[in-house]
Design an enzyme around this catalytic site. Structure first.
Site, PDB file in Angstrom:
ATOM      1  CE1 TYR A 135      17.225 -19.592   8.790  1.00 59.04           C
ATOM      2  CE2 TYR A 135      17.433 -19.813   6.424  1.00 59.04           C
ATOM      3  CZ  TYR A 135      17.881 -20.093   7.688  1.00 59.04           C
ATOM      4  OH  TYR A 135      18.998 -20.870   7.841  1.00 59.04           O
ATOM      5  CE  LYS A 186      16.125 -21.412  24.904  1.00 58.13           C
ATOM      6  NZ  LYS A 186      16.999 -22.283  25.715  1.00 58.13           N
ATOM      7  CG  ASP A 218      18.785 -25.407  25.454  1.00 59.10           C
ATOM      8  OD1 ASP A 218      17.689 -25.983  25.260  1.00 59.10           O
ATOM      9  OD2 ASP A 218      19.008 -24.750  26.491  1.00 59.10           O
ATOM     10  CG  ASP A 242      20.558 -23.520   8.804  1.00 61.45           C
ATOM     11  OD1 ASP A 242      20.925 -24.230   7.844  1.00 61.45           O
ATOM     12  OD2 ASP A 242      21.209 -22.536   9.211  1.00 61.45           O
ATOM     13  CG  ASP A 246      25.029 -27.643   8.776  1.00 65.28           C
ATOM     14  OD1 ASP A 246      24.185 -27.927   7.913  1.00 65.28           O
ATOM     15  OD2 ASP A 246      25.984 -26.861   8.571  1.00 65.28           O
TER      16      ASP A 246
HETATM   17  C1  IPM Z   1      20.746 -24.822   4.137  1.00 66.90           C
HETATM   18  C2  IPM Z   1      21.632 -23.624   3.962  1.00 66.90           C
HETATM   19  C3  IPM Z   1      20.772 -22.425   3.605  1.00 66.90           C
HETATM   20  C4  IPM Z   1      19.849 -22.172   4.771  1.00 66.90           C
HETATM   21  C5  IPM Z   1      21.534 -21.154   3.214  1.00 66.90           C
HETATM   22  C6  IPM Z   1      22.535 -21.412   2.109  1.00 66.90           C
HETATM   23  C7  IPM Z   1      20.606 -20.047   2.837  1.00 66.90           C
HETATM   24  O1  IPM Z   1      22.411 -23.411   5.095  1.00 66.90           O
HETATM   25  O2  IPM Z   1      20.033 -25.180   3.179  1.00 66.90           O
HETATM   26  O3  IPM Z   1      20.759 -25.419   5.225  1.00 66.90           O
HETATM   27  O4  IPM Z   1      20.229 -21.479   5.731  1.00 66.90           O
HETATM   28  O5  IPM Z   1      18.732 -22.656   4.734  1.00 66.90           O
HETATM   29 MG    MG Z   2      22.250 -24.971   6.541  1.00 63.89          MG
END
Ligand code: IPM
Ligand code: MG
Length: 351
Positions: A135, A186, A218, A242, A246
């Protein structure tokens, strides 16, 4: 206690309003300073993270953040995009430790896409490093390549010190839970990951009471949907964290339920739902405010030293769910379908 409230874009305003309302019902002396961030700030001043907003965030004891981004801003150059506000705040304030708990409420085990018995009573904590990795690694850019055509590039990098401090956060957190840490990398392919693994292994020697395992990312993505209850604390880098967070959110039934804390070395933090600005439902009053309300509870616990108040909020959320209140994202037959404001009110009434 001074709180900077940064609602941002899309559903950010609606959900943050509910969290602020709930905070206001706790009888605490809170001073709230609201500031624009993301696309909303760009519209006002041409900058997604104006100096005044950053200053308000620095002054505060804690920051409550909604969400940023929207299709209107997708065409902007990277530096002006709403997401840069969030990345900029994380970096400027040194918020390196991102805690993303994923818990399945018994009432909602049916809302998961997985079978209820696979997720019932799931309780995992993802500890994501937040200010390093691909990042922020330099160099990055898009340049002309010798072979003609352009080339895009980013750099994945971690220093030993960065890995060590996030590992410590994970081990400390595990001590308060079931004392297991799984470090995800990884290392079979990436040098950065190999160093990550070495440093985490070394650091584990200071936490002999905590059991450490390592997993490739993975495989972890697969194990999370195969048998999620094998995990307690997962510690990983910025990018893998990240993605995995999710994925983990969907084990709970809805990304609309998951709070997060992003902490600096002193425990000051930014608190935000892990979901985004959901432009498709913005302004309709249907968004789920629970992730933001639960983020406010994390704020009370981690930055404001108000764990009793945090518990009251979490318990009220549980009761509202037990009493059948459901926003559209978690609605199932026979429940009470409510909008954003009604859900907030249902929680407030149960404090
Ligand atoms: C998160 C989001 C952010 C990230 C984006 C919006 C920059 O996806 O907080 O998980 O990638 O960290
Ligand atoms: Mg995110």
């Amino acid at each position: 206690m001074r709180i900077a409230v940064l609602p941002g874009d899309g559903i950010g305003k609606e959900i943050v309003a509910q969290a602020v309302m709930v905070l206001g019902r706790l009888g605490l002396r809170l001073e709230i300073e609201e500031a624009a961030v993301g696309g909303a700030a760009y519209d006002q001043s041409g900058d997604p993270l104006p100096e005044a907003t950053l200053a308000a965030a620095r002054r505060a004891d804690a920051i409550l953040f909604g969400a940023v981004g929207g299709p209107r801003y997708d065409g902007l150059p990277r530096a002006k995009r709403p997401e840069q506000a969030l990345l900029g705040l994380r970096k400027a304030l040194g918020l390196f430790a991102n805690l993303r708990p994923a818990q399945v409420y018994a009432e909602l085990a049916d809302a998961s896409a997985l079978r209820p018995e696979v997720v019932a009573e799931l309780d995992i904590l993802i500890v994501r490093e937040l200010t390093g990795d691909i990042y922020f690694g330099q160099p990055k850019g898009i340049r002309q390549h010798e072979s003609g055509g352009r080339e895009g590039f980013d750099t994945m990098r971690y220093t030993e010190a960065e890995v060590r401090r996030i590992a410590q956060v994970a081990f400390e957190a595990a001590r308060k839970r079931s004392k297991r840490v799984c470090s995800v990398d990884k290392a079979n392919v990436l040098e950065t990951s190999q160093l990550w693994r070495e440093v985490v292994t070394e650091e584990a020697k200071n936490y002999k009471d905590v059991e450490l395992c390592h997993m490739y990312v993975d495989n972890c993505a697969m194990q999370l949907v195969r048998e999620p209850k094998q995990f307690d604390v997962i510690v990983t880098g910025n990018m893998f964290g990240d993605i995995l967070s999710d994925e983990a959110s969907m084990l709970t039934g809805s990304i609309g339920l998951l709070p997060s804390a992003s902490l600096d070395a002193q425990g000051k933090g930014l608190y935000e739902p892990i979901h985004g600005s959901a432009p498709d439902i913005a302004g309709k009053g249907v968004a789920n405010p629970l992730a933001t309300i639960l983020s406010a509870a994390m704020m009370l616990r981690y930055s404001l030293g108000q764990s009793a108040a945090a518990q009251r909020v979490e318990e009220a959320v549980r009761k509202a769910l037990r009493d059948g209140y459901r926003t559209a994202d978690i609605y199932t037959d026979g429940m009470k379908k409510v909008g954003t404001g009604e859900m907030g009110a249902a929680v407030a009434q149960r404090l």
